[in-house]
Scaffold this motif. Structure first.
Motif, PDB file in Angstrom:
ATOM      1  N   PHE A  92       0.810  -1.231   0.000  1.00  0.00           N
ATOM      2  CA  PHE A  92       0.000   0.000   0.000  1.00  0.00           C
ATOM      3  C   PHE A  92       0.843   1.282   0.000  1.00  0.00           C
ATOM      4  N   GLY A  93       1.763   1.367   0.956  1.00  0.00           N
ATOM      5  CA  GLY A  93       2.561   2.586   1.086  1.00  0.00           C
ATOM      6  C   GLY A  93       3.402   2.859  -0.151  1.00  0.00           C
ATOM      7  N   GLU A  95       2.826   1.848  -3.187  1.00  0.00           N
ATOM      8  CA  GLU A  95       1.959   2.277  -4.292  1.00  0.00           C
ATOM      9  C   GLU A  95       1.629   3.753  -4.172  1.00  0.00           C
ATOM     10  N   MET A  96       1.336   4.184  -2.941  1.00  0.00           N
ATOM     11  CA  MET A  96       1.003   5.591  -2.723  1.00  0.00           C
ATOM     12  C   MET A  96       2.193   6.486  -3.041  1.00  0.00           C
ATOM     13  N   ARG A 140       4.138  -4.011   6.616  1.00  0.00           N
ATOM     14  CA  ARG A 140       3.518  -2.916   5.889  1.00  0.00           C
ATOM     15  C   ARG A 140       4.211  -1.597   6.204  1.00  0.00           C
ATOM     16  N   ASN A 144       8.241   0.614   3.558  1.00  0.00           N
ATOM     17  CA  ASN A 144       8.507   1.955   3.048  1.00  0.00           C
ATOM     18  C   ASN A 144       9.854   2.500   3.492  1.00  0.00           C
TER      19      ASN A 144
END
Lengths: 340, 265
Positions: A92-93, A95-96, A140, A144
């Protein structure tokens, strides 16, 4: 940090000044309501300070929303996205941040390996155990490569055995990633086990900062001594380099102490029952056998109840019984003089 | 189902009161459904089973046009009202602001205002602004009273969401828009589906407001049925009513199932 309006204003944090080193495992320790989570949320950017400033490697964080801070959080409830798979959660991170797909896939694989969840990438969070969810939450956040990882009571929801495992796991991840960890807990044992340094918090202020050894062996206040581990307190009067106890016995002062009323803090495992009845006279109130240790509960005239913990190196030798008079020996290096 | 320890069950005759209650609620509907399969021309006398009236319904171009109007209105009103409801629910949840309770009440108020009042008010409003009565006016009026039906399940779902999820998304570099798009909205889907279905059947079944604001050519199914009844109760009316009932029951059941599934996750 002031909350609320008018008469309902609450000062949640007050005069906090902290410097956390690069790659440090730093723990904020305190009872619930002491402001440790608020401090963490300030660093993450979920709350804005009413005064003061927070800097990250020299860069002020004021006014930056959480999504612009190179800081990631592991929440107490994990807060995994229930509609996404394990792999999608971890990705998620990245991708953001707009990383290329190939790189994301690569990092997700690495992270699954790091937290030992290879083969679980397509599961949903609801299909995982508490410990596994915890690992996904860690992966998760770590995916990052944040400058700082914030952990909010992250182990509290796990049962004891799993918590011990995850404590070691966290230490390993800390060593392997080289990321600065800021860990919030109310569990003093957890704090002592894991941290490079600990800040003990009390009602929105910092009571003491130091290494686990410093905090445990040299607490600077009754609050810290009481919160970390078990401690006996004795009332005494310092006069001319000697500590006088109300019952007439005296102890040498371990450090220079100005004359006046003082409180002595003594850890239960560092006090001893004397073999010949010398030392401070006391009476045994109870003897509690704990397997590895035996706890002797003593009564001292004019003092709070006193505990002595002695290791059962020679097996269970119950030499004293409730009601017996005994002598209490306090080696000078075991006595810590508190100002209050 | 019946818990003997519930003190209510000690009252004598409770069982028969219950039977009477459910009979009062459902017998008329069962009679209507049964008579829709009646072979007799006179709607209220049973002679034998037949599909004739359903064939009649499907062959009647006026009924089909009314059904088509109903579908167009319900679909459009559902889309519009759900859109407004999502926006309202997102705006209302997760923050406090002055007058919030008032706004919350205002969103739900159409549920309490007597329908006839809304109907007359809508009619006067459309006439005052010079809007030609037709499908458009029906859609607009339906959107208004469908909003609270769509809003309530969406709001409930949103309030049930862990606020940490949105925080986690922002923490993971998602802007407010991405947080909504990637986390809040997908998790809201069961609430949205449930709300949209409620809005749809509410629109499908509405008579009073439609009767006032529908111009010529914008007749919906309930209004058409009312027109038929005025010339006598034919078995055809029973057949359309049964079809309408079937659609409603199906959608309510579906909405319930989706809502339950959302709860379980």
């Amino acid at each position: 940090m002031v909350y609320g309006e008018g008469s309902e204003r609450v000062r949640a944090l007050d005069r906090i000044s902290l410097e956390i080193g690069h790659n440090e495992f730093f723990t904020l320790l305190g009872p619930s309501g002491c402001g440790k989570t608020t401090l963490l949320r300030l660093i993450a950017g979920f709350e804005q300070p009413t005064e003061g400033s927070i800097r990250l490697y020299g860069q002020p964080l004021e006014g930056l929303p959480p999504y612009r801070r190179p800081v990631n959080t592991v929440f107490q409830s994990y807060a995994l996205f229930p509609h996404l798979s394990v792999a999608q959660n971890i990705a998620f991170g990245l991708e953001m941040l707009g990383k290329p797909r190939a790189e994301i896939a690569q990092v997700v694989r690495e992270m699954l390996g790091l937290v030992k969840l290879v083969g679980y990438e397509n599961r949903r969070p609801a299909q995982l155990s508490g410990g596994q969810q915890q690992r996904v939450a860690l992966a998760r956040a770590l995916a990052n490569r944040p400058k700082v990882l914030l952990l909010d009571e992250s182990l509290s929801a796990l049962d004891l055995k799993l918590r011990k495992e995850m404590q070691l796991e966290l230490k390993r991840l800390h060593a392997e990633t080289g990321i600065t960890f800021v860990f919030v807990t109310h569990d003093q044992e957890e704090a002592l086990t894991m941290s490079d340094r600990i800040a003990v918090m009390q009602e929105g202020r910092i009571a003491q900062v130091g290494t686990p050894t410093e905090i445990y062996d040299a607490p600077n206040s009754r609050y810290v001594a009481d919160f970390i581990g078990e401690t006996n307190f004795l009332k005494a009067r310092a006069r001319g380099g000697v500590l006088l106890l109300p019952d007439g016995s005296s102890l040498p002062t371990p450090v220079h102490t100005p004359d006046g009323e003082v409180t002595l803090a003594i850890r239960p495992e560092r006090a001893r029952l004397s073999a010949d009845g010398s030392g401070i006279s006391a009476r045994v109130k109870d003897v509690v056998y704990k397997g590895t240790d035996t706890i002797y509960l003593l009564e001292l005239p004019g003092q709070e109840p006193f505990q002595v913990r002695s290791q059962n190196r020679l097996g269970a030798l119950q030499l004293v019984r409730p009601g017996d008079p005994v002598g209490l020996e306090l080696p000078p290096e075991a006595v810590r003089v508190l100002k209050e | 189902m019946i818990n003997p320890r519930n003190p209510l069950w000690r009252f004598p005759g409770l069982f028969w009161v219950m039977v009477l209650f459910f009979a009062f609620l459902y017998v008329p509907i069962f009679v209507l459904v049964a008579l829709s399969f009646n072979a007799n021309q006179v709607a209220t006398i049973w002679t034998g089973f037949s599909w004739d009236w359903y064939k009649g319904v499907l062959d009647n171009p006026n009924i089909l046009r009314a059904a088509q109007n109903s579908l167009i209105v319900a679909t459009a009103a559902t889309l519009l009202s759900t859109l407004v409801a999502v926006a309202a629910a997102v705006g209302m949840t997760g923050r406090r602001f002055r007058g919030q309770n008032l706004f919350n009440g205002l969103v739900g108020l159409p549920l309490l205002v007597p329908e006839i009042v809304t109907a007359v008010a809508s009619l006067l409003f459309f006439l005052a602004i010079g809007l030609q009565l037709g499908l458009l006016t029906v859609i607009l009026a339906h959107t208004v009273f469908c909003i609270p039906f769509a809003y309530l399940p969406i709001r409930a779902r949103l309030e049930g969401l862990d606020p940490r999820l949105a925080e986690a998304a922002t923490d993971l570099y998602a802007s407010p828009w991405h947080t909504f798009r990637r986390v809040t909205l997908p998790l809201l889907v069961p609430g949205i589906v449930s709300g949209a279905m409620l809005a749809f059947i509410t629109s499908m079944d509405d008579f009073v407001i439609t009767f006032f604001v529908a111009g010529a050519g914008a007749t919906t199914l309930p209004v058409y049925i009312f027109g038929m009844i005025r010339t006598g109760i034919t078995p055809e009316v029973n057949a359309i009513s049964t079809l309408l009932l079937g659609v409603s029951v199906l959608l309510v059941a579906l909405s319930f199932v989706v809502g339950q599934r959302g709860q379980a996750r």
